[in-house]
Design an enzyme around this catalytic site. Structure first.
Site, PDB file in Angstrom:
ATOM      1  CG  ASP A   1       8.296  18.483 -19.160  1.00  0.00           C
ATOM      2  OD1 ASP A   1       8.376  19.128 -20.226  1.00  0.00           O
ATOM      3  OD2 ASP A   1       8.847  18.850 -18.109  1.00  0.00           O
TER       4      ASP A   1
ATOM      5  CE  LYS B   1       9.451  24.066 -19.620  1.00  0.00           C
ATOM      6  NZ  LYS B   1      10.076  23.154 -20.590  1.00  0.00           N
TER       7      LYS B   1
ATOM      8  CG  ASP C   1      11.633  25.213 -23.273  1.00  0.00           C
ATOM      9  OD1 ASP C   1      12.607  25.809 -23.764  1.00  0.00           O
ATOM     10  OD2 ASP C   1      11.725  24.379 -22.348  1.00  0.00           O
TER      11      ASP C   1
ATOM     12  CE  LYS D   1      16.082  24.768 -23.206  1.00  0.00           C
ATOM     13  NZ  LYS D   1      14.828  24.012 -23.008  1.00  0.00           N
TER      14      LYS D   1
ATOM     15  CG  HIS E   1      22.089  27.889 -31.436  1.00  0.00           C
ATOM     16  ND1 HIS E   1      22.954  27.415 -30.493  1.00  0.00           N
ATOM     17  CD2 HIS E   1      22.815  28.729 -32.207  1.00  0.00           C
ATOM     18  CE1 HIS E   1      24.162  27.932 -30.679  1.00  0.00           C
ATOM     19  NE2 HIS E   1      24.094  28.730 -31.730  1.00  0.00           N
TER      20      HIS E   1
ATOM     21  CB  THR F   1      21.141  23.788 -15.335  1.00  0.00           C
ATOM     22  OG1 THR F   1      19.999  23.201 -15.941  1.00  0.00           O
ATOM     23  CG2 THR F   1      20.825  25.194 -14.912  1.00  0.00           C
TER      24      THR F   1
ATOM     25  NE  ARG G   1      10.538  15.883 -12.890  1.00  0.00           N
ATOM     26  CZ  ARG G   1      11.854  15.649 -12.881  1.00  0.00           C
ATOM     27  NH1 ARG G   1      12.295  14.425 -12.817  1.00  0.00           N
ATOM     28  NH2 ARG G   1      12.696  16.665 -12.952  1.00  0.00           N
TER      29      ARG G   1
HETATM   30  O1  C5P Z   1       9.687  18.405 -13.389  1.00  0.00           O
HETATM   31  P1  C5P Z   1      10.504  19.646 -13.174  1.00  0.00           P
HETATM   32  O2  C5P Z   1       9.863  20.653 -12.231  1.00  0.00           O
HETATM   33  O3  C5P Z   1      11.941  19.330 -12.801  1.00  0.00           O
HETATM   34  O4  C5P Z   1      10.515  20.338 -14.609  1.00  0.00           O
HETATM   35  C1  C5P Z   1      11.250  21.490 -14.879  1.00  0.00           C
HETATM   36  C2  C5P Z   1      11.068  21.898 -16.312  1.00  0.00           C
HETATM   37  O5  C5P Z   1      11.988  22.950 -16.593  1.00  0.00           O
HETATM   38  C3  C5P Z   1      11.369  20.807 -17.347  1.00  0.00           C
HETATM   39  O6  C5P Z   1      10.535  21.034 -18.481  1.00  0.00           O
HETATM   40  C4  C5P Z   1      12.816  21.043 -17.677  1.00  0.00           C
HETATM   41  O7  C5P Z   1      13.158  20.596 -18.978  1.00  0.00           O
HETATM   42  C5  C5P Z   1      12.905  22.557 -17.598  1.00  0.00           C
HETATM   43  N1  C5P Z   1      14.241  23.085 -17.351  1.00  0.00           N
HETATM   44  C6  C5P Z   1      14.994  22.762 -16.245  1.00  0.00           C
HETATM   45  N2  C5P Z   1      16.244  23.297 -16.056  1.00  0.00           N
HETATM   46  C7  C5P Z   1      16.727  24.158 -16.968  1.00  0.00           C
HETATM   47  C8  C5P Z   1      15.986  24.510 -18.090  1.00  0.00           C
HETATM   48  C9  C5P Z   1      14.740  23.941 -18.245  1.00  0.00           C
HETATM   49  O8  C5P Z   1      14.557  21.990 -15.401  1.00  0.00           O
HETATM   50  N3  C5P Z   1      17.902  24.693 -16.746  1.00  0.00           N
END
Ligand code: C5P
Length: 234
Positions: free
Chosen positions: A10, A34, A61, A63, A65, A121, A213
């Site tokens: 990210d 990712k 990623d 998504k 649609h 989510t 993160r």
């Molecule tokens: O930094 P962190 O571990 O929270 O990042 C999680 C990654 O997974 C991010 O790229 C976030 O957009 C993605 N993600 C998420 N929850 C979801 C779908 C995708 O945290 N339901």
């Protein structure tokens, strides 16, 4: 299929991504990564080719649609980028998911893994009822979308680690669960609400964990990645 840790890249620029990936240059295990919308839209398809050329597996990623024909043709383009996994919204219907699979399949029969997003989510039960006019429980909707994805021939879903066990019960053990929301037991949670450690995600049956993160912002990202691998992988 072996379990794996996917690092969410990210970052908003190529420079930041490569500064990060350079830390893994001497490592035997090249992380599965990712690439999300932010990085892809900032840098274009070339960023995928460059990261692939460094030997990383890629989950793109984006998504998708749209109408089935548009998704089919777009998936053919993404398949040509040689990504290893990509995704779409299950709410685009089974016709869209089947068209996506067709587009993704290369002439030699190979294709990237195709994973469905069920309900994001970030969508609450209340917003789903009020804004989307879906009156069933979130759990029932998520499992129904997962079943539709499985019946369309997809490989799995993105879901909370808390849902992974039930998705496997509904769609079979071979149906993949890709789960974000992973945190170390002694780490910061940030804006994630329902979190699990890599070890707990393994126990509950996640096939892939997506970790951002806790690795990208760690003082020592390579050590944090290795800790995830040690806790999660076989
Ligand atoms: O930094 P962190 O571990 O929270 O990042 C999680 C990654 O997974 C991010 O790229 C976030 O957009 C993605 N993600 C998420 N929850 C979801 C779908 C995708 O945290 N339901």
């Amino acid at each position: 299929m072996g379990k794996d840790v996917i690092i969410a890249l990210d970052f908003d620029s190529k420079e930041k991504v490569f500064t990060f990936l350079d830390k893994f240059a001497g490592e035997a295990r090249k992380p599965f990564v990712k690439i999300g919308m932010e990085l892809y839209y900032a840098e274009g398809p070339q960023i995928v080719r460059e990261i692939k050329a460094r030997g990383h597996k890629i989950f793109l990623d984006l998504k998708l649609h749209d109408i089935p024909n548009t998704v089919k043709k777009s998936m053919a383009v993404l398949s040509g980028l040689d990504v290893d996994m990509t995704n779409l919204h299950a709410s685009g219907t089974k016709a869209m998911m089947q068209a996506a699979l067709e587009g993704l399949t290369r002439k030699d029969g190979t294709r990237p893994l195709l994973i469905a997003v069920t309900q994001l989510t970030s969508t609450s039960q209340e917003r789903m009822e009020e804004d989307l006019l879906i009156r069933e429980s979130m759990d029932k909707v998520v499992m129904h979308y997962a079943k539709c994805a499985e019946e369309s021939g997809l490989d799995g879903v993105v879901c909370s680690p808390l849902e992974a066990g039930k998705v496997h019960e509904t769609c079979g053990k071979q149906f993949l669960t890709v789960t974000p929301g992973v945190r170390f037991a002694d780490g910061e949670i940030g804006d994630q609400v329902r979190v699990m450690t890599p070890a707990e995600a393994k126990k509950i049956g996640s096939d892939y964990i997506v970790v951002g993160r806790p690795i990208t912002q760690a003082e020592n990202p390579v050590a944090a990645y290795k800790r995830c691998v040690d806790e999660f992988c076989d």
